[in-house]
Design an enzyme around this catalytic site. Structure first.
Site, PDB file in Angstrom:
ATOM      1  N   LYS A  51       0.925  -1.044  -0.031  1.00 42.79           N
ATOM      2  CA  LYS A  51      -0.022   0.142   0.044  1.00 42.79           C
ATOM      3  C   LYS A  51       0.648   1.197  -0.204  1.00 42.79           C
ATOM      4  O   LYS A  51       1.913   1.404   0.779  1.00 42.79           O
ATOM      5  CB  LYS A  51      -1.136  -0.046   1.223  1.00 42.79           C
ATOM      6  CG  LYS A  51      -1.947   1.191   1.418  1.00 42.79           C
ATOM      7  CD  LYS A  51      -2.955   0.808   2.648  1.00 42.79           C
ATOM      8  CE  LYS A  51      -3.795   1.979   2.675  1.00 42.79           C
ATOM      9  NZ  LYS A  51      -4.949   1.855   3.804  1.00 42.79           N
ATOM     10  N   SER A  85      -9.709   1.809   2.899  1.00 41.68           N
ATOM     11  CA  SER A  85      -8.804   2.581   2.087  1.00 41.68           C
ATOM     12  C   SER A  85      -7.698   1.736   1.324  1.00 41.68           C
ATOM     13  O   SER A  85      -7.280   2.106   0.169  1.00 41.68           O
ATOM     14  CB  SER A  85      -7.999   3.468   2.685  1.00 41.68           C
ATOM     15  OG  SER A  85      -7.249   3.056   3.750  1.00 41.68           O
ATOM     16  N   SER A 121      -9.950  -0.664   7.038  1.00 46.51           N
ATOM     17  CA  SER A 121      -9.208  -0.307   5.701  1.00 46.51           C
ATOM     18  C   SER A 121      -8.576  -1.628   4.983  1.00 46.51           C
ATOM     19  O   SER A 121      -8.329  -1.690   4.014  1.00 46.51           O
ATOM     20  CB  SER A 121      -8.285   0.587   5.608  1.00 46.51           C
ATOM     21  OG  SER A 121      -9.126   1.968   5.612  1.00 46.51           O
TER      22      SER A 121
HETATM   23  N1  GLN Z   1     -13.138   4.254   6.349  1.00 49.89           N
HETATM   24  C1  GLN Z   1     -12.613   4.804   7.586  1.00 49.89           C
HETATM   25  C2  GLN Z   1     -12.198   5.952   7.433  1.00 49.89           C
HETATM   26  O1  GLN Z   1     -12.248   6.587   6.390  1.00 49.89           O
HETATM   27  C3  GLN Z   1     -11.546   3.684   7.844  1.00 49.89           C
HETATM   28  C4  GLN Z   1     -10.206   3.993   7.324  1.00 49.89           C
HETATM   29  C5  GLN Z   1      -8.954   3.042   7.324  1.00 49.89           C
HETATM   30  O2  GLN Z   1      -9.123   2.201   8.074  1.00 49.89           O
HETATM   31  N2  GLN Z   1      -7.961   3.740   7.177  1.00 49.89           N
HETATM   32  O3  GLN Z   1     -11.661   6.481   8.165  1.00 49.89           O
END
Ligand code: GLN
Length: 487
Positions: free
Chosen positions: A78, A153, A177
Site C-alpha cells: 500500500k 482505503s 481499511s
Molecule cells: N473508512 C474509514 C475512514 O475513512 C477507515 C479507514 C481506514 O481504516 N484507514 O476513516
C-alpha cells in the site's frame, strides 16, 4: 497461469525449482500489463528492482541459503508505507514527489524473508475513505464488477490480489481499511492486535488505531504473511514486547467446542439481505464443524462510528500538521506565497490536500479546540473505554465473535461520494475492533445475487490471532468460497 496460484502453492513450486521467482515475477508483470489499465490497482510499479530481487531469491533457493516460507513470492505494498528510494504518495498531491530515504520495519522484514516488491498500490488519500475514490490519482475498480468500488482505503492492495496482479499484499487498517476491501474483493484480510505489527515507516493517520496487516488469497497465506511482518520493534513505541506465536501451527486444527459469540447488535436494520443470509449460513457451518454458538450483546456498538469520527480525525489533524510545505512534500508557489510564510502554509495545505482530508482536519481541529475538547474528544475517549469493556466481557465467555464484515457488498462507483455520512457507515462493523485494539479477519462467505463477494468477520481476544486463523481456516477448508475467482 502461475500468477493465479496462492503463495503456498507457489512456494512448493519454487522450492522444487519447477518455477523460478524471476519467471513468476515476469508473469505477474505481464498480467498487470494486460489488466491494470482496467483495474487501476497500482500507483507505482518497480519492475527493474523486482526482477533483481527475484533473481536474488532464486539464488537463495538454489543455494538453500536463508530460505523462508515466502521467499521469492511477489507482493504489493500500500502506498502509505515507506520503501527506500521508491515514491510514497499516500495517494495525495501533498506527497506526490516524496521519496523516503528509509524502509518501514515491515518492508525490512519482507526483504529479509526474500519477498519481491511489485510496486505501490492505490488507496484513499492518507487512508481516509472506504472506496479508494479519494485518491488524488485515479479510482480503482472492483475486479468482480468494474462499475463497483473495491472498498477502501486499501482498495488497490485488495484489487491487486483479487485480480491476480499480486500474489500477496499488505495494507493498513484504522477503521476497517484491510477487512472491508478484502470483503468486497472476495479475499482474506487481517487486522492484527494493535501493536503486533510495527507501524514504523507507515505514514500516520490515527496513531492509536492504525495497524498494518495482510491481504491474501486464502487463510494459509494470511498466517504465513502475518508471521513475517509481526514482532517487537524498538522503533515503534507502541509495539508489543512479546514474541509472536507460530501462527501456522493453528492451521488444520479442528474447532470442536470452540465458543463463538454472535453479537446481536451486528444484525441490524439496514443490513443487506444477502449479506445477512450468507453470514447466518456461515454461522450454521461453524456449528456443524463443532463450534458452540451463542448470542452475545455488545451494548455500546451503536456509538462506535460516532466515537471513531471524533477520535480518528482528532489524531489525523495532529498527524497531518507536519505537511506545511517546509520540510518535504508539496509546496505552493506564486503570488501570496513568496516572502509570506503564513500564505505559503495556507496555500500549500489548500492545494495539497483533497476534500475528504480537509474535512477530517477541520473536524479534528474543532473537537480538540479549547471549549470543545471535553464535550467531544474526552467524551469519545470515555465511550471508547465502554466499547472496549463490552468486548472484555464477551471474551470472558467466548473464544471468537462472528459478524458480517460490511453491511453491504461493494457499492457502485460514485454512489456515496456526495454523502460522507453514508460512506462512514460502511465501516460500522469494522470500527469497534480498532477502537478496542483487537485482532479481526475478514474471509469470503459467498457471492450475492449479482455475483459480488461478501465477507465474514471473526474477531478474537487480544493476541489471539492464532485462534482467529484456526477458525478461519476450518471454515475456509469446508467451503469453496475462496476458490471463486474475480477474473
Ligand atoms: N473508512 C474509514 C475512514 O475513512 C477507515 C479507514 C481506514 O481504516 N484507514 O476513516
Amino acid at each position: 497461469m502461475k500468477h493465479t496460484l496462492t503463495a503456498h502453492e507457489l512456494t512448493k513450486l519454487l522450492i522444487s525449482r519447477d518455477v523460478s521467482s524471476e519467471e513468476l515475477t515476469r508473469a505477474v508483470y505481464e498480467h498487470i500489463g494486460k489488466t491494470d489499465k482496467q483495474i487501476g490497482a497500482y500507483i507505482t510499479l518497480t519492475k527493474d528492482t523486482a526482477i533483481e530481487q527475484a533473481k536474488e531469491a532464486d539464488k537463495r533457493i538454489k543455494e538453500k541459503r536463508g530460505v523462508a516460507p515466502l521467499t521469492g513470492i511477489p507482493i504489493a505494498i500500500k502506498d502509505n508505507m515507506c520503501v527506500k528510494d521508491v515514491l510514497c504518495t499516500c495517494a495525495s498531491k501533498m506527497l506526490n514527489d516524496f521519496v523516503p530515504p528509509y524502509n518501514a520495519t515491515v518492508i525490512n522484514k519482507l526483504r529479509e524473508n526474500g519477498l519481491v516488491f511489485l510496486g505501490k498500490t492505490n488507496m484513499d488519500e492518507f487512508a481516509m475513505g472506504s472506496s479508494t475514490e479519494t485518491s488524488c490519482f485515479k479510482i480503482t475498480r472492483n475486479p468482480w464488477d468494474t462499475n463497483a468500488i473495491p472498498g477502501g482505503s486499501s482498495g488497490g492492495s485488495a484489487a491487486a490480489v483479487a485480480s491476480d496482479q499480486a500474489i500477496l499484499s499488505i495494507g493498513s487498517d484504522t477503521g476497517g481499511s484491510i477487512r472491508q476491501p478484502a470483503s468486497h474483493c472476495g479475499i482474506v484480510g487481517m487486522k492484527p492486535t494493535y501493536g503486533r505489527v510495527s507501524r514504523y515507516g507507515l505514514v500516520a493517520f490515527a496513531s492509536s488505531l492504525d495497524q498494518i496487516g495482510p491481504l491474501t488469497k486464502d487463510v494459509w497465506d494470511c498466517a504465513a504473511l502475518l508471521e513475517v511482518i509481526s514482532g517487537y520493534d524498538p522503533l515503534d513505541s507502541t509495539s508489543l514486547r512479546m514474541d509472536s506465536p507460530d501462527y501456522m501451527s493453528f492451521l488444520n486444527k479442528d474447532i470442536k467446542n470452540i465458543k463463538i459469540g454472535v453479537p446481536k447488535e451486528y444484525f441490524i436494520e439496514g443490513i443487506d439481505k444477502d449479506v445477512e443470509l450468507a453470514v447466518k449460513g456461515a454461522i450454521k457451518k461453524l456449528e456443524k464443524l463443532g463450534a458452540i454458538i451463542e448470542e452475545v450483546s455488545l451494548p455500546h456498538t451503536e456509538y462506535a462510528v460516532a466515537t471513531y469520527y471524533i477520535i480518528a480525525p482528532a489524531e489525523a489533524s495532529a498527524n497531518l500538521a507536519r505537511y506545511d510545505g517546509v520540510k518535504y512534500g508539496y509546496r505552493a508557489k506564486g503570488e501570496g506565497v513568496d516572502n509570506d510564510l503564513l500564505g505559503m502554509y495556507e496555500n500549500t495545505r489548500k492545494e495539497g490536500f483533497g476534500a475528504e482530508v480537509k474535512r477530517r482536519i477541520m473536524l479534528g481541529t474543532h473537537t480538540l479546540s479549547s471549549g470543545y475538547y471535553d464535550a467531544y474528544y474526552l467524551k469519545a475517549q470515555k465511550v471508547r473505554t465502554l466499547i472496549k469493556q463490552d468486548f472484555d466481557k464477551a471474551f470472558k465467555k467466548f473464544d471468537i465473535l462472528v459478524t458480517p464484515t460490511s453491511p453491504t457488498p461493494a457499492f457502485k462507483i460514485g454512489e456515496k461520494t456526495d454523502d460522507p455520512l453514508q460512506m462512514y457507515l460502511s465501516d460500522i462493523f469494522t470500527i469497534p475492533t480498532n477502537l478496542a485494539g483487537l485482532p479481526a479477519i475478514s474471509l469470503p462467505c459467498g457471492l450475492n445475487k449479482n455475483g459480488l463477494p461478501m465477507g465474514l468477520q471473526l474477531i478474537g481476544d487480544y493476541f489471539d490471532e492464532g485462534k482467529i486463523l484456526q477458525v478461519a481456516h476450518a471454515f475456509e477448508q469446508s467451503t469453496d468460497f475462496h476458490r471463486s475467482k474475480a477474473i
